[in-house]
Motif scaffolding. Structure first.
Motif, mmCIF file in Angstrom:
data_model
loop_
_atom_site.group_PDB
_atom_site.id
_atom_site.type_symbol
_atom_site.label_atom_id
_atom_site.label_comp_id
_atom_site.label_asym_id
_atom_site.label_seq_id
_atom_site.Cartn_x
_atom_site.Cartn_y
_atom_site.Cartn_z
ATOM 1 N N LYS A 1 0.840 -1.195 0.000
ATOM 2 C CA LYS A 1 0.000 0.000 0.000
ATOM 3 C C LYS A 1 0.878 1.249 0.000
ATOM 4 O O LYS A 1 1.892 1.294 0.695
ATOM 5 C CB LYS A 1 -0.910 0.013 1.225
ATOM 6 C CG LYS A 1 -1.939 -1.117 1.245
ATOM 7 C CD LYS A 1 -2.860 -1.001 2.453
ATOM 8 C CE LYS A 1 -3.950 -2.066 2.426
ATOM 9 N NZ LYS A 1 -4.867 -1.960 3.591
ATOM 10 N N GLY A 2 0.463 2.246 -0.763
ATOM 11 C CA GLY A 2 1.219 3.490 -0.810
ATOM 12 C C GLY A 2 0.784 4.409 -1.937
ATOM 13 O O GLY A 2 0.909 5.621 -1.843
ATOM 14 N N ASN B 1 6.624 3.542 -7.514
ATOM 15 C CA ASN B 1 7.049 3.074 -6.199
ATOM 16 C C ASN B 1 7.871 1.799 -6.328
ATOM 17 O O ASN B 1 7.618 0.973 -7.217
ATOM 18 C CB ASN B 1 5.849 2.809 -5.290
ATOM 19 C CG ASN B 1 5.276 4.087 -4.699
ATOM 20 O OD1 ASN B 1 5.866 5.164 -4.836
ATOM 21 N ND2 ASN B 1 4.135 3.986 -4.044
ATOM 22 N N TRP C 1 9.211 -1.660 -4.182
ATOM 23 C CA TRP C 1 8.734 -2.495 -3.076
ATOM 24 C C TRP C 1 9.629 -3.721 -2.916
ATOM 25 O O TRP C 1 10.118 -4.272 -3.905
ATOM 26 C CB TRP C 1 7.309 -2.986 -3.334
ATOM 27 C CG TRP C 1 6.355 -1.973 -3.882
ATOM 28 C CD1 TRP C 1 6.208 -1.601 -5.185
ATOM 29 C CD2 TRP C 1 5.405 -1.205 -3.146
ATOM 30 N NE1 TRP C 1 5.219 -0.654 -5.315
ATOM 31 C CE2 TRP C 1 4.697 -0.387 -4.072
ATOM 32 C CE3 TRP C 1 5.049 -1.123 -1.789
ATOM 33 C CZ2 TRP C 1 3.678 0.477 -3.695
ATOM 34 C CZ3 TRP C 1 4.034 -0.262 -1.416
ATOM 35 C CH2 TRP C 1 3.369 0.529 -2.351
ATOM 36 N N ASN D 1 8.662 -0.651 7.404
ATOM 37 C CA ASN D 1 7.937 -0.711 6.133
ATOM 38 C C ASN D 1 7.065 -1.945 5.998
ATOM 39 O O ASN D 1 6.528 -2.218 4.958
ATOM 40 C CB ASN D 1 8.920 -0.642 4.948
ATOM 41 C CG ASN D 1 9.671 -1.936 4.748
ATOM 42 O OD1 ASN D 1 10.208 -2.487 5.685
ATOM 43 N ND2 ASN D 1 9.711 -2.421 3.526
ATOM 44 N N ASP E 1 5.077 -1.132 2.925
ATOM 45 C CA ASP E 1 5.151 0.210 2.360
ATOM 46 C C ASP E 1 6.258 0.251 1.325
ATOM 47 O O ASP E 1 7.188 -0.565 1.337
ATOM 48 C CB ASP E 1 5.440 1.245 3.451
ATOM 49 C CG ASP E 1 4.325 1.308 4.483
ATOM 50 O OD1 ASP E 1 3.174 1.107 4.095
ATOM 51 O OD2 ASP E 1 4.630 1.541 5.672
ATOM 52 N N SER E 2 6.204 1.225 0.447
ATOM 53 C CA SER E 2 7.242 1.359 -0.573
ATOM 54 C C SER E 2 8.567 1.761 0.068
ATOM 55 O O SER E 2 8.603 2.459 1.085
ATOM 56 C CB SER E 2 6.831 2.394 -1.618
ATOM 57 O OG SER E 2 6.665 3.666 -1.024
ATOM 58 N N THR F 1 10.291 6.157 -3.872
ATOM 59 C CA THR F 1 9.322 6.704 -4.822
ATOM 60 C C THR F 1 10.049 7.567 -5.842
ATOM 61 O O THR F 1 10.863 8.417 -5.471
ATOM 62 C CB THR F 1 8.253 7.544 -4.103
ATOM 63 O OG1 THR F 1 7.549 6.719 -3.176
ATOM 64 C CG2 THR F 1 7.250 8.113 -5.103
#
Length: 434
Positions: A204-205, A232, A234, A244, A264-265, A268
């Motif tokens: 998710k992000g 993103n 991951w 994360n 989380d990523s 970015t």
């Protein structure tokens, strides 16, 4: 020497010698023969098949393609020689290869909604994503062995993270529900037909729909492009890195069933100004992206900076990197043209090839991983076309879909898989790419 099935109404004949890199039984005698100058590819193919049949009564006719000085013949011999300024007074050497066309179409594999994504990078199965929110693993036509269940909206892109693995394979899916999900697939892990798989990790992000996903060669990381204009990065493993990853329990019928990671990523990449429609990760340290902002960008993974960008004047839907030296960039978008750039050449903003035969937007393009010349493209015109850089005309047109083709890929080196708005996965077999 006269060949059966070849027209004799041309007053002009030329001396030719057929050569090939194909192995027996596809080799014809190398002595020169006289043939009509008005022969096109089909007539030349008849000549070669007759020569092969004369030396082998059990020979079954094959379609062939022909090259003169490395360029495909797509007109009569006489027209070709005139256009290229080649003398017809000497013996003309014509190379023949097996035609890059499907020999067989499998029965369609029917889905419950549009087939938006296909991945054929693993030789043992085909991965599809569908507008019904499900991913599916197909071992062959009509044989769905596993269903990937968990997304809350349409799947827009799929990726086999580690296609070289034979035992346990990691799969990635991207969705309009603003998440990506990671799955573990094993051919031997089957308790029903089809077996339902839950994701082991939810990523998710992104703030809007996730449009594309691609994997690093090592499989340690994946990248995703989104309608929120960002890319993103991951992690794909199950290790719990503080900061994360969180762990959540999934409940079913008020019973705790299993733990599920949420990631989380880790980075970015920012620069695009509209939807990032496609991402590819051909080299360890570089990511390529295409966007509706009309640009293609190459990113340095370590620094997060874009190393160069190309503006093509059209919103882009698809992107792939391959061909000669695995460096040529192919892309397509909101017009019927497939464009190819060579970033090693000055004036990179101008494509070195443009293929114009489609009749609507380009939805997918993919290089063949064993050939420097061949790629495929799919379009909203309902067609998949196979291309060779040595000719501006398509080698073959696959028109098995009855609606827009949304995604296409090579499979096993000699097949094309495609998904479309007709809710079908199609498999075209027996394509000889040399």
């Amino acid at each position: 020497m006269d060949m059966d099935g070849v027209s004799e109404d041309s007053s002009r004949r030329i001396q030719v010698r057929f050569i090939t890199k194909l192995m027996a039984p596809c080799r014809v005698p190398t002595n020169a023969i006289a043939i009509p100058s008005n022969l096109t590819r089909l007539g030349l193919s008849t000549v070669v098949n007759n020569l092969l049949l004369a030396g082998n009564p059990e020979w079954e006719a094959e379609p062939f393609d022909f090259l003169i000085d490395g360029e495909f013949v797509r007109m009569s011999l006489e027209q070709f020689l005139l256009a290229k300024g080649i003398s017809a007074e000497k013996v003309l050497e014509i190379e023949y290869i097996k035609a890059v066309v499907p020999r067989r179409e499998e029965e369609p594999s029917v889905h419950d909604d549009w087939v938006s994504a296909v991945d054929g990078s693993h030789s043992g199965f085909i991965l599809t994503g569908c507008y019904d929110g499900l991913g599916r693993v197909w071992e062959s036509s009509g044989l769905c062995t596993h269903i990937l269940e968990g997304h809350k909206d349409a799947i827009s892109s799929v990726c086999v993270v580690n296609p070289e693995e034979a035992a346990s394979v990691t799969l990635a899916t991207a969705s309009k529900d603003q998440t990506l999900r990671l799955w573990k697939y094993s051919k031997d892990d089957r308790d029903s037909n089809p077996t339902k798989i839950r994701p082991f990790k939810i990523l998710k992000g992104h703030r809007l729909s996730v449009q594309s996903v691609a994997s690093q060669k090592s499989g340690d990381l994946i990248c995703s492009g989104s309608w929120d204009c960002t890319i993103n990065l991951w992690q794909t493993d199950e290790t719990h890195f503080e900061g994360n990853v969180s762990i959540k329990k999934r409940r079913k019928n008020d019973q705790v069933e299993e733990s599920q990671l949420e990631g989380d990523s880790v980075a970015t990449l920012v620069g695009h100004t509209q939807c990032v429609s496609a991402v590819v990760w051909p080299q360890h340290g570089e990511i390529y992206s295409a966007s509706w902002d009309h640009s293609i960008r190459r990113w340095d993974v370590e620094t997060g900076k874009d190393l160069f960008n190309i503006f093509c004047g059209k919103a882009l839907n698809c992107l792939d990197v391959g061909g000669e030296g695995s460096t040529l960039i192919a892309a397509g978008g909101s017009d019927p043209t497939v464009r190819i750039w060579d970033p090693r050449k000055p004036g990179t903003s101008s494509p070195i090839f443009q293929f114009l035969s489609h009749k609507s937007w380009i939805s997918s393009c993919k290089w063949h991983d064993k050939s420097s010349f061949h790629l495929l493209s799919a379009s909203y015109d309902g067609k998949v076309r196979l291309w060779d850089l040595r000719t501006a005309w398509p080698l073959a047109v696959i028109d098995s879909h009855k609606d827009k083709v949304l995604s296409a890929d090579w499979w096993k080196g000699d097949s094309v898989v495609s998904g479309g708005a007709d809710s079908k996965l199609r498999i075209s077999l027996g394509i000889c790419v040399s």
